[in-house]
Design an enzyme around this catalytic site. Structure first.
Site, PDB file in Angstrom:
ATOM      1  N   LYS A 141      58.651  98.719  55.742  1.00 57.83           N
ATOM      2  CA  LYS A 141      59.771  98.497  56.659  1.00 57.83           C
ATOM      3  C   LYS A 141      60.293  97.074  56.480  1.00 57.83           C
ATOM      4  O   LYS A 141      59.545  96.103  56.627  1.00 57.83           O
ATOM      5  CB  LYS A 141      59.275  98.637  58.094  1.00 57.83           C
ATOM      6  CG  LYS A 141      59.693  99.908  58.776  1.00 57.83           C
ATOM      7  CD  LYS A 141      59.294  99.845  60.221  1.00 57.83           C
ATOM      8  CE  LYS A 141      59.821 101.001  60.986  1.00 57.83           C
ATOM      9  NZ  LYS A 141      59.453 100.924  62.394  1.00 57.83           N
TER      10      LYS A 141
HETATM   11  C1  E4P Z   1      60.788 102.972  64.722  1.00 51.71           C
HETATM   12  O1  E4P Z   1      60.843 102.833  63.546  1.00 51.71           O
HETATM   13  C2  E4P Z   1      60.908 101.831  65.678  1.00 51.71           C
HETATM   14  O2  E4P Z   1      59.959 100.869  65.384  1.00 51.71           O
HETATM   15  C3  E4P Z   1      60.779 102.316  67.075  1.00 51.71           C
HETATM   16  O3  E4P Z   1      61.376 103.589  67.180  1.00 51.71           O
HETATM   17  C4  E4P Z   1      61.316 101.371  68.111  1.00 51.71           C
HETATM   18  O4  E4P Z   1      61.326 102.024  69.358  1.00 51.71           O
HETATM   19  P1  E4P Z   1      61.538 101.256  70.729  1.00 51.71           P
HETATM   20  O5  E4P Z   1      62.952 100.807  70.790  1.00 51.71           O
HETATM   21  O6  E4P Z   1      61.241 102.277  71.797  1.00 51.71           O
HETATM   22  O7  E4P Z   1      60.586 100.106  70.741  1.00 51.71           O
END
Ligand code: E4P
Length: 302
Positions: free
Chosen positions: A92
């Site tokens: 990521k």
């Molecule tokens: C996924 O890749 C993200 O890290 C995640 O969905 C973030 O979610 P949040 O906004 O509920 O923290």
């Protein structure tokens, strides 16, 4: 549509995977922090990540921890090489890693380009606009992650709503209602003013304020953000897959599925929310109650 689990909690991953409906996992540093704290801060992180990779039947997104091109590339290569033998790590990379909107603006994009050149799968994360998604796809990202829930939060913030007070994190954001509201407010402003030309209406400050307050540069909700990216990627046949992320409730899952998104990543609690319905519970109670002896006999082995 593939379903990923948005968690770093190994027990949640194990039980969701055992249901046979999970195709991958997404983590981020905050989710990892939560899992570490839950274990009293005593975790062998390499073993823990290895376990997640071994349990998951598909890609597992792991995020870098730096913001410069050189460091992000180095970190990405290190963890990809270290963990690829245990499963399918995906790295990521924040689409834009700037901490102040001035420095490091292009580092994310350059990192995505370099990793994709080296054949390392990238999940471009923290995508908040269709334009960011377009650039990430052009840079060669394998996945882009538009953060639907955070855009809904942002839009609610803009109209003065406070999370925890006026709405809860899991609450559905009713953007159709907000669009209607936008029209009503605009009508009210227009009827109270003597604006005689289109130009005057267009340039009116109050009209401008309300027509932009309820959207983020033309994006009306997190689901709307996902929809726009799906349209753009289909227009140009981008291979980059879209992971609808920051999903907060079952209704958002349905709406991104209706749009035809490739993947949705969901926290564990949404699985339950997707499955439970009052009428299903009522129905199963009735059916169990109505079983007659005659019918019961067919289930007996001779
Ligand atoms: C996924 O890749 C993200 O890290 C995640 O969905 C973030 O979610 P949040 O906004 O509920 O923290």
């Amino acid at each position: 549509m593939k379903i990923f689990l948005d968690t770093a909690e190994i027990d949640e991953i194990r039980s969701a995977v055992s249901l046979g409906v999970i195709d991958g996992v997404t983590t981020n540093p905050s989710l990892i922090k939560h899992a570490v704290e839950k274990r009293g801060n005593v975790v062998d992180m390499e073993d823990y990540i290895r376990e997640i990779l071994e349990v998951t039947p598909g890609p597992v997104s792991l995020e870098v921890i730096s913001i410069t091109y050189e460091k992000m590339v180095e970190e990405a290569v290190t963890i990809y090489e270290k963990f690829k033998k245990y499963g399918q790590p995906v790295i990521k990379i924040p689409v834009c890693s700037s901490l102040d909107g001035v420095n490091n603006i292009y580092d994310g994009l350059r990192t995505i380009r370099e990793l994709s050149r080296r054949g390392i799968p990238v999940n471009a994360t923290l995508v908040m606009s269709p334009e960011q998604a377009l650039l990430a796809a052009k840079a060669g990202a394998t996945y882009v992650s538009p953060f639907a829930g955070r855009i809904d939060d942002y839009l609610r913030d803009r109209v003065g709503m406070k999370r925890g007070k006026d709405y809860q994190k899991q609450d559905y954001y009713n953007f159709n209602l907000m669009k209607k509201l936008e029209n009503m407010i605009t009508d009210k402003i227009l009827s109270s003013k003597d604006l005689s030309s289109v130009k005057e209406v267009y340039l009116d400050e109050e009209v401008g304020k309300y027509t932009s307050l309820l959207n983020d540069n033309g994006v009306y909700s997190g689901v709307d953000l996902v929809k726009s990216i799906v349209t753009i990627f289909r227009n140009y046949n981008f291979k980059t897959q879209i992971i609808a992320s920051s999903i907060r409730n079952a209704r958002q899952v349905r709406e991104v599925a209706e749009i035809g998104v490739d993947i949705v990543t969901i926290p564990f609690y949404i699985l339950k929310e997707m499955l439970i319905h009052y009428k299903t519970i009522e129905g199963i109670n009735d059916f169990i109650k109505d079983v007659v002896e005659q019918y019961r006999t067919i289930f007996k082995r001779k």
